[in-house]
Design an enzyme around this catalytic site. Structure first.
Site, PDB file in Angstrom:
ATOM      1  N   LYS A  59     -65.112  21.968   8.203  1.00 54.58           N
ATOM      2  CA  LYS A  59     -66.387  21.848   8.904  1.00 54.58           C
ATOM      3  C   LYS A  59     -66.769  20.378   8.982  1.00 54.58           C
ATOM      4  O   LYS A  59     -66.332  19.546   8.173  1.00 54.58           O
ATOM      5  CB  LYS A  59     -67.502  22.614   8.192  1.00 54.58           C
ATOM      6  CG  LYS A  59     -67.899  22.025   6.847  1.00 54.58           C
ATOM      7  CD  LYS A  59     -69.177  22.638   6.330  1.00 54.58           C
ATOM      8  CE  LYS A  59     -69.523  22.142   4.919  1.00 54.58           C
ATOM      9  NZ  LYS A  59     -69.857  20.704   4.862  1.00 54.58           N
ATOM     10  N   ASP A 114     -71.226  26.234  -0.050  1.00 49.52           N
ATOM     11  CA  ASP A 114     -70.702  26.246   1.314  1.00 49.52           C
ATOM     12  C   ASP A 114     -69.870  27.490   1.634  1.00 49.52           C
ATOM     13  O   ASP A 114     -69.581  27.752   2.805  1.00 49.52           O
ATOM     14  CB  ASP A 114     -69.827  25.012   1.566  1.00 49.52           C
ATOM     15  CG  ASP A 114     -70.632  23.725   1.664  1.00 49.52           C
ATOM     16  OD1 ASP A 114     -71.877  23.808   1.731  1.00 49.52           O
ATOM     17  OD2 ASP A 114     -70.018  22.645   1.666  1.00 49.52           O
ATOM     18  N   SER A 154     -63.725  26.447   2.024  1.00 48.81           N
ATOM     19  CA  SER A 154     -63.092  27.221   3.094  1.00 48.81           C
ATOM     20  C   SER A 154     -61.890  27.992   2.556  1.00 48.81           C
ATOM     21  O   SER A 154     -61.667  29.154   2.926  1.00 48.81           O
ATOM     22  CB  SER A 154     -62.676  26.292   4.227  1.00 48.81           C
ATOM     23  OG  SER A 154     -62.184  27.031   5.323  1.00 48.81           O
ATOM     24  N   GLY A 176     -62.151  23.011   0.017  1.00 46.81           N
ATOM     25  CA  GLY A 176     -62.030  23.961  -1.090  1.00 46.81           C
ATOM     26  C   GLY A 176     -62.857  25.212  -0.868  1.00 46.81           C
ATOM     27  O   GLY A 176     -62.406  26.330  -1.151  1.00 46.81           O
ATOM     28  N   GLY A 191     -65.667  15.759   2.189  1.00 47.93           N
ATOM     29  CA  GLY A 191     -66.951  16.292   2.643  1.00 47.93           C
ATOM     30  C   GLY A 191     -66.823  17.269   3.788  1.00 47.93           C
ATOM     31  O   GLY A 191     -67.781  17.510   4.515  1.00 47.93           O
TER      32      GLY A 191
END
Length: 292
Positions: free
Chosen positions: A12, A137, A105, A103, A99
């Site tokens: 992302k 995330d 994902s 990890g 960033g």
């Protein structure tokens, strides 16, 4: 079904990252737009009947034995009582400390793949709740859509973005997320924005964001601190400026990105940088691997 091969885990970009405050427990309040791009790690899953969870690194690197893929598999086992195991092969193509959510994902893809491989039938909200225990995330990647993000990163509102190309540059050095967020120099009082302030239409529920507004009005509050900790961030931004592009840092790592409004020939990047041209994605490639 015995195996799932070449399962993608996309990165992302944070199109902007504003820190708007800090809670009493120390967590920072933020606003951002998370956008999926077509730069992916790839994972391979082979069913085991003995309950063992193992991981094999298929590319050079130094991942910890209990990385987020292994932790995700164990968390899913514990949450469901599933007696099955898995052997995970990980092709790590995304740079570390960038960033870009690599990890997280990987963890999300592991949960989505094992939900299918183990025949669990969990819904998206159930997988997201397990994922949240692994990292803030992870639910974004399980949600599968670009999102306006608020709170401490857990409040997600799906948004649409125009198709666009980007270049991402990652210097050799990294910077500690903990040091960045802990810096007394970090700006923590950016004025709260609204989706409508960046929108190309009038609907919050089905917001279509204006990419140029985001790039013109947004910024990354972590960038000045990160540049002080890792001078390579500033060098990447200078290099992009030399290509006629406006760069900014994504997330809390050291990767920077710029919108590519047209075909551009990129030259002169140092050999120890990672530079990649990418396209954004409207939805996660595994969006239909679970139901809402």
């Amino acid at each position: 079904m015995r195996r799932l091969l070449d399962v993608p885990a996309p990165a992302k970009l944070n199109l902007f990252l504003h820190i708007t405050g800090r809670r009493a427990d120390g967590y920072h309040l933020l606003q951002s737009v998370f956008m999926l791009i077509d730069w992916c790690d790839h994972l391979h899953f082979e069913l085991r009947s003995d309950g063992t969870i193992g991981r094999e690194d298929l590319t050079p690197g130094h991942l910890p034995a209990e990385d987020l893929t292994v932790r995700a598999a164990r968390a899913l086992q514990q949450a469901t009582g599933c007696p099955l195991g898995v052997h995970i092969g990980l092709e790590k193509r995304l740079p570390a400390e960038a960033g870009m959510g690599g990890g997280s994902s990987d963890a999300a893809t592991t949960l989505l793949a094992l939900n299918r491989l183990w025949g669990l039938g969990l819904k998206r909200s159930q997988l997201a709740a397990i994922g949240l225990q692994l990292g803030a995330d992870v639910p974004f990647f399980i949600g599968g859509r670009n999102a306006w993000v608020e709170g401490v990163g857990e409040q997600l509102t799906p948004v649409s973005l125009p198709v666009a190309r980007f270049v991402v540059a990652k210097p050799a050095g990294g910077a500690s997320t903990q040091r960045i967020f802990g810096s007394p120099e970090l700006k923590r009082d950016t004025k709260t924005a609204t989706i409508q302030g960046f929108a190309a239409n009038d609907s919050r529920e089905d917001a279509v964001l204006d990419l140029q507004k985001i790039l013109d009005l947004g910024h990354n509050d972590l960038q000045p601190v990160a540049q002080a900790l890792c001078p390579g961030v500033g060098l990447c931004i200078q290099w992009l400026q030399g290509q006629g592009l406006q760069g900014r840092m994504t997330g809390s790592g050291t990767a920077v990105f710029a919108h590519l409004p047209q075909t551009t020939s990129l030259t002169g990047a140092p050999g120890d940088w990672t530079v990649r041209e990418c396209s954004n994605m409207d939805v996660h490639p595994l969006l239909d691997w679970c139901t809402d």
